[in-house]
Design a protein around this motif. Sequence first.
Motif, PDB file in Angstrom:
ATOM      1  N   TYR A 132       0.325   4.681   7.170  1.00  0.00           N
ATOM      2  CA  TYR A 132       1.662   4.083   7.287  1.00  0.00           C
ATOM      3  C   TYR A 132       2.536   4.907   8.238  1.00  0.00           C
ATOM      4  CZ  TYR A 132       6.385   2.712   5.741  1.00  0.00           C
ATOM      5  OH  TYR A 132       7.695   2.302   5.691  1.00  0.00           O
TER       6      TYR A 132
ATOM      7  N   SER B  27      -3.622   5.839   2.713  1.00  0.00           N
ATOM      8  CA  SER B  27      -2.767   4.735   3.161  1.00  0.00           C
ATOM      9  C   SER B  27      -1.388   5.227   3.584  1.00  0.00           C
ATOM     10  CB  SER B  27      -2.630   3.697   2.041  1.00  0.00           C
ATOM     11  OG  SER B  27      -2.036   4.288   0.887  1.00  0.00           O
ATOM     12  N   HIS B  28      -0.855   6.233   2.935  1.00  0.00           N
ATOM     13  CA  HIS B  28       0.481   6.709   3.307  1.00  0.00           C
ATOM     14  C   HIS B  28       0.451   7.365   4.684  1.00  0.00           C
ATOM     15  CE1 HIS B  28       4.606   7.914   2.804  1.00  0.00           C
ATOM     16  NE2 HIS B  28       4.292   9.179   3.015  1.00  0.00           N
TER      17      HIS B  28
ATOM     18  N   ILE C 299       0.980  -2.514   4.572  1.00  0.00           N
ATOM     19  CA  ILE C 299       0.294  -1.420   3.880  1.00  0.00           C
ATOM     20  C   ILE C 299       1.148  -0.870   2.747  1.00  0.00           C
ATOM     21  CG2 ILE C 299      -0.571   0.948   4.159  1.00  0.00           C
ATOM     22  CD1 ILE C 299      -1.409   0.151   7.007  1.00  0.00           C
ATOM     23  N   GLU C 300       2.418  -0.598   3.004  1.00  0.00           N
ATOM     24  CA  GLU C 300       3.326  -0.053   1.981  1.00  0.00           C
ATOM     25  C   GLU C 300       4.633  -0.837   2.022  1.00  0.00           C
ATOM     26  OE1 GLU C 300       3.836   4.159   2.174  1.00  0.00           O
ATOM     27  OE2 GLU C 300       1.785   4.580   1.544  1.00  0.00           O
TER      28      GLU C 300
ATOM     29  N   ASP D 123       6.854  -1.286  -0.152  1.00  0.00           N
ATOM     30  CA  ASP D 123       7.952  -0.733  -0.935  1.00  0.00           C
ATOM     31  C   ASP D 123       8.584   0.493  -0.288  1.00  0.00           C
ATOM     32  OD1 ASP D 123       5.649   0.741  -1.244  1.00  0.00           O
ATOM     33  OD2 ASP D 123       6.026   1.242  -3.349  1.00  0.00           O
ATOM     34  N   GLN D 124       8.174   0.809   0.943  1.00  0.00           N
ATOM     35  CA  GLN D 124       8.759   1.936   1.680  1.00  0.00           C
ATOM     36  C   GLN D 124       9.769   1.403   2.704  1.00  0.00           C
ATOM     37  OE1 GLN D 124       8.107   5.290   1.155  1.00  0.00           O
ATOM     38  NE2 GLN D 124       6.959   4.546  -0.627  1.00  0.00           N
TER      39      GLN D 124
END
Length: 957
Positions: free
Chosen positions: A760, A756-757, A789-790, A792-793
Amino acid sequence: MNNSSRVHASRRRRTILMAGIVFLAVFMPLAFGAVHPWAYKIGEASVFALMLLWPIGRAARDGQLAEVGQQIRTFAIPIVAFLAFAMLQLLPIPPAAIRVLSPSAYKLYEQVFPGWPAQRPYAGLESSLKPPSAETAAASAATVLLPTVAEVKAGAPIPFAPKAEAAAIASSTNQAAGGYSDRSAERLSIIYSTRWRPLSIAPVLSWSGLVLFAACGALFVLVAFLPIGAPASTVERDWFVGGSVTVLLAVGFGIAALGLIQQATWNGRILWFFVPLDWGAPMLDVAPRASGPFVDPDHFAGFLAMIFPLALSGTFFGSPLVSARWSNGYRIACGVTSFVMIAAILMSQSRAGWIGLALGLALVMILTSRRGEDSERVTRSRRIALAGAVCMLILAMMFIGASGRSQVTARVQNSVDADAGLPNRVNAWANGLRIVEDFPAVGTGLRTWPELFTRYRARPWSDLYFSEAHNDYLQLIAETGIVGLALAAWFLLRAGSFIYRRFAQLPERIVPIQAALVAALAVMCVIEFFDFDLQIPAIAFFFAMILGLAVRVSWAWTIEDDPSEFQKPRGAFARIWIPISAVGLLLATFVQPSIAYPYNLQTPGSLAQAKAMLLLYPANTFSHGALTALLGDRMPLEERMREMQIALALDPMNPYTRDAYMRELAGAGRGDDALKQMELSVYNSPAPRTHPYMSDRLIGWLSPDERDAIGRGIKRATAEQVPGALEAAATFYDGVGKYSDEASLYADAAQHAPDSHAQYLYLVSAAAAAARGADFKRAQSILEQAIAIEPDQTRAYYALTMNVYVPQKDIAGVKHTVAQAIDNGIDSYEMEALLAAAAQTMGDLPAAIEAIKQIAVDRPDSFEVTIRLGELYGQNHDFNQAVIMLTRAIQLRPDSALAYYSLAEADEQAYDYAGADKAYARAAQLAPDNQAYKTRADDFHKRVDNAPSAQAGTQTP
């Protein structure tokens, strides 16, 4: 000669041999591992000179112990057989014989030598050349630099060549015209100028390999058996073995200490004065690893790891070969040596060295337990040895300090996380197996790995050059084939079985020494799976000496010196053939090149030099490229093309070679073929830095067909997931303005991302490309997917704000993004700062001020927030508020020159010239090195002094 005279003569020869061992042990590692011709020539010549001692002893005159004589023959025969095979690789043989022994070598010669085997290599080259033309030289010297599209829009003329760059080009062209003057190579090439060719594809390299192997073999025999035949006393036997081990330990301690001192006082040079050829300049900008006199820290660590078992054994078991008077001192010295070696190997950051340390310890403990002692005593001795080793490791970790420990920890973490370096080596091994498949019987020739490896390396091309296989077993098979492997295995198995069978017969007091010698050999054999330490002459010599000592211990303490068992001498072999061979090898030592490979391959200055290089290095791309570069248009077009095709076949992945061929095709009017080569070149090496035409300066000047060819190559590389292809494709699309294609490329990569990262990050890159193409709607949609997807980034929030909403001046969108980020747990300070930056960029200063004021509520004592708020007030022409906030900033940080300077500017705009004068002066005082502050303060003060008198604070200076 009576018996006492013979003993005296034997002792004298031992002393000479010991002096030679001391010289080699000290000189070889200190001479940068003896990797340079001047160093290994001295070492090899010294060994061959010592060989002249052999026929002087009793063995040649009165005979020798029957069993010892048999052992000498069983060791000498495989050594001589291997040397004979290596010599066979060097001898020119008929084409028919080459075809039988090595069909791949035959095909290679057919490929690199036009017309072979029907005619001599390059037999008709001179007659086919055109006379030199002054016009051709002038045309080739003319260099034009094209401007970038941005430079053209800025008004740069087309074409243009800046004077400084033109001068540099002319200078480099002139310097490249000569410099190659190796007359010995021209003379040597005469041997290989006929139709007969050697099995070795680079006979000069194989010759150097043969001489090095002969020197190591001779050194092994000398240490293992010389002098033999004399009724040597126990004292002499103990003195020689004990003295040799002590010399090795002393050198190991010196090299380890030197490595630690050099690292602590690093000045970018080896031994503080030498810059290796492949460095070019002192390496001051890197964190050094301990390497001592070796260029490669891994070789430094391997060298020490091989000696470490000797020091460890001496520490825990002492040495029976040292008198009782010096026994305790010897053990202390060995302990200090072990400690320094552990610290040096740790600071080398060599993983193979660390493995060698652990393996050496384990083998010494295991082998020394075979002493017939009871199990309880064996267990206790093992525990003591292990505890002592652990204490040494702890002390070494303390000794290297916090910085050293952090380097070691980082190296370990790097190894665990990414297996750094191992994937490249595995790829090299896989490619090396292809060489073995093509040259299975007799190989390519000793030391020829770097000549043929380029032909087998896989896509993509890399400038990481494996001059060695980093696995000497694989390299041995590739270079000598099954025959060479069998001969080498014959010798090693003979030595191993001899040492193993005699180990149980050794006296108990000698076992620790033999265990350490065997452990040292085993450590190096394991390291050879991951590196090429034995390709370094100094390490190869030490390995030969340690192996010789292990064999000597095996027979010297298990054979009785009974004169009745002496054999009579066999003819004149020892007296005649050994000195003849030694003198011959001594002379052969100095026939080797005086410049290290590959630096001896320099640009030829004449046709004779170019032909010599081709005959001696026919499988090297540089040899064929140098010929075409030297002759240029003097060669007929067909022959020039053929040479380029040969160079391509030898290094098919090399983008520079293929691009040169592509340019030649284009110049010959074969545009379609040139475009195919351009496509293939980009496919093999998609990295833009490897293709000049993909640079920002040139890509804008390419024709549509050329751009399409590049695009096809990149698509092929991307479809096959060639490493680096995705980044190269993005760079290309960005350079030609195809932002939509770039965005689609990254979006597609996101769908196939491994986690996932990664997905992203690909989506953020896709959105950035879409935004550069002003497709803000698509960029917004992609970034919203990334945030989902993320969440919190922060990266996607920043991109959505600055790349999508700011260009559209959508302050509402910015505020919505900032609020969403805060709701998702992102730090509010960071997001409010983003809002302020976005508003300021859009010119919405009130919104920016409100955002900073919101931050100031939470951080009233923050200097950075306060001064930024004051600056924003000033930009918004609210100078009174600016003065208030900047005064507050000075209260928070009275020593800030920036705060005083900003306050002075606000005071000046608020017509408080007296206050501005004081603030400017204070800023200059706090930052005396800031010339701009000083100039501004002086200028403003003069204006204030020269202004007409009026009411304070209202007049204009």
